[in-house]
Every structure is written in structure tokens, then in C-alpha cells.
Scaffold this active site. Sequence first.
Site, PDB file in Angstrom:
ATOM      1  N   GLY A  14       0.838  -1.195   0.000  1.00  0.00           N
ATOM      2  CA  GLY A  14       0.000   0.000   0.000  1.00  0.00           C
ATOM      3  C   GLY A  14       0.870   1.241   0.000  1.00  0.00           C
ATOM      4  N   SER A  16       1.779   3.432  -2.331  1.00  0.00           N
ATOM      5  CA  SER A  16       1.658   4.508  -3.313  1.00  0.00           C
ATOM      6  C   SER A  16       0.990   5.768  -2.768  1.00  0.00           C
ATOM      7  CB  SER A  16       0.872   4.008  -4.538  1.00  0.00           C
ATOM      8  OG  SER A  16      -0.489   3.784  -4.217  1.00  0.00           O
ATOM      9  N   ARG A  17       0.436   5.683  -1.539  1.00  0.00           N
ATOM     10  CA  ARG A  17      -0.269   6.856  -1.010  1.00  0.00           C
ATOM     11  C   ARG A  17      -0.435   6.724   0.506  1.00  0.00           C
ATOM     12  NH1 ARG A  17      -3.337   3.319  -3.547  1.00  0.00           N
ATOM     13  NH2 ARG A  17      -5.207   2.460  -2.555  1.00  0.00           N
ATOM     14  N   ASN A  91       1.100  -2.576   5.292  1.00  0.00           N
ATOM     15  CA  ASN A  91       0.247  -1.407   5.443  1.00  0.00           C
ATOM     16  C   ASN A  91      -1.029  -1.474   4.607  1.00  0.00           C
ATOM     17  OD1 ASN A  91      -0.368   1.645   5.788  1.00  0.00           O
ATOM     18  ND2 ASN A  91      -0.059   1.434   3.582  1.00  0.00           N
ATOM     19  N   SER A 143      -5.103  -1.238  13.862  1.00  0.00           N
ATOM     20  CA  SER A 143      -5.958  -0.069  14.074  1.00  0.00           C
ATOM     21  C   SER A 143      -6.534  -0.135  15.482  1.00  0.00           C
ATOM     22  CB  SER A 143      -7.103  -0.045  13.056  1.00  0.00           C
ATOM     23  OG  SER A 143      -8.073   0.938  13.395  1.00  0.00           O
ATOM     24  N   TYR A 156     -13.978  -4.632   9.355  1.00  0.00           N
ATOM     25  CA  TYR A 156     -12.681  -3.969   9.517  1.00  0.00           C
ATOM     26  C   TYR A 156     -12.099  -4.235  10.903  1.00  0.00           C
ATOM     27  CZ  TYR A 156      -9.175  -0.227   9.274  1.00  0.00           C
ATOM     28  OH  TYR A 156      -8.000   0.491   9.265  1.00  0.00           O
ATOM     29  N   ALA A 158     -12.751  -6.758  12.888  1.00  0.00           N
ATOM     30  CA  ALA A 158     -12.353  -8.167  12.966  1.00  0.00           C
ATOM     31  C   ALA A 158     -11.015  -8.386  12.273  1.00  0.00           C
ATOM     32  CB  ALA A 158     -13.423  -9.053  12.343  1.00  0.00           C
ATOM     33  N   LYS A 160      -8.574  -6.220  11.768  1.00  0.00           N
ATOM     34  CA  LYS A 160      -7.462  -5.593  12.481  1.00  0.00           C
ATOM     35  C   LYS A 160      -7.200  -6.269  13.834  1.00  0.00           C
ATOM     36  CE  LYS A 160      -6.373  -2.567   9.356  1.00  0.00           C
ATOM     37  NZ  LYS A 160      -5.086  -2.661   8.637  1.00  0.00           N
ATOM     38  N   ILE A 189      -6.555   9.385  11.624  1.00  0.00           N
ATOM     39  CA  ILE A 189      -5.409  10.017  10.981  1.00  0.00           C
ATOM     40  C   ILE A 189      -5.876  10.867   9.805  1.00  0.00           C
ATOM     41  CG2 ILE A 189      -3.162   9.592   9.889  1.00  0.00           C
ATOM     42  CD1 ILE A 189      -3.385   8.609  12.806  1.00  0.00           C
TER      43      ILE A 189
END
Length: 248
Positions: A14, A16-17, A91, A143, A156, A158, A160, A189
Amino acid sequence: MAFRLDGKVALVTGGSRGIGLETANYLAERGAKLFLVDVDEKGLNETVQILKEQGLEVESCAADISNSESAQKAVDSCVEQFEKIDILVNNAGITRDGLAIRMKDADWEMVLQVNLTGSFYMARAAAKYMMRARAGRIVNVASVVGMMGNAGQANYAASKAGVIGMTKSLAKELASRGVTVNAVAPGFIETKMTEAMTEEAQKAVLSVVPMKRYGKPAEVASAIGFLASEQAAYITGQVVVVDGGLNM
């Protein structure tokens, strides 16, 4: 004295950004060679071009980490290019939010497949090389949602929470080979996602954060960078929370 990563090879998924790109820059500033992996080939190529124009040593591979063969190929490509892998930053992640009673099977399965299973595939592939070298750093991006839950994010949360459990298990398996495995758990963030929120929604979010502000991607990157460094050689199986006090 600031830590250095001269000669180290860091693979960032992940990359690229967002937090991934910020982390890549942070590691490169300290001397690491970069290998970026992202499913968005166009965005990845654009990012790599920009980084190369800045004089950074960076290569890349477009890959879907939720696919076992694709994840293995990405790690193998990194080793073929740089002859080793010292640091893996897991990431890459996605969201498909919705209340549980209305959540589609595909949205549940896709989030778990990318966020948890994809991180496992990458860690498993990298660990094989790191174990032979008897050295390595794996940093998984979890997270606070995986620690405290969040309405509308059962999938999400679950995924993390699973990343945290996986981190601790891998840490126990790999410690004797000189490989540390840790996680960073960001809170709210500053990202394109938060920028798109209404003013009312932003106020609601910040009302529960003791520091009353969003975190910056650079603040997450610095925590990842520390865990990837030699200064963190005796830290493994831990979760570093970067959330402004949200989950005390």
C-alpha cells in the site's frame, strides 16, 4: 542521535499513497532502499517515478496481496532486485463499512481477505528469507478499531483484531531467529477519507479524542520506522498505539 537504516531493504505494501507512502519516505530518508507494492499499478508507477526523481533508490511491483501467489511473487521480486529483504511493512488495507445486519457477504470476505489474510501471506513469504538471514523486522499496521470496535465496521475491526493476534503469534515463532514482529495501531489520521467527512462528522470524531486533533501520517510513519530499526531490537509482539489517547 537519529537512527539510520543504511543498507536495509524495506518492502512497504500500500506504498503509493497515505500512510504507506509517508512510511516509505520516512524509511528512505534514513537510508533504506525501497520496494513498494500496491494493487493500483498506475498510482504505484506515478509514485515510484516521483521518488526516483527525488534521488531515492526504489523499485516496485503491482500485486494483489490477497492472492497467495501474487504476494509470494512480490516478496520474491524484492529479493531478486535487492538480494534481500530486511523490513516488511504490512500497510495495505481496505474498508467496506456497513451495519452488520445489512453487510454483504462479499464486503465481509473482501476486507478480511485483504487486511488479514493478505498481511499473513506477505509475512509468511518474507519470514522465509528473514529466518535464513537470522534477522528482520515485520511491522503490521493494525488499528485502534481492532482493539475497541466501531459501529458499522465489524469486518474492519475483525480484520485488524486478527492482525494483532497474528502479530503476537508470529513474534513468538520468529523471535529465536532474530526476527521481530510488531504492530502499530493508528487512531483517526488525516487522510483523504477524513477530509471528505462533513464538518459535523469531524466534530463528532474529534470530541472523543483527548488530544482534540487528527493524527498525521508522519506520526504513524515514525512509530513504524522506530520498530523497523536496530533501536527496537528487543521489542517484539507489541502493539504501539498512535491515537491521541482515544483508546487509553
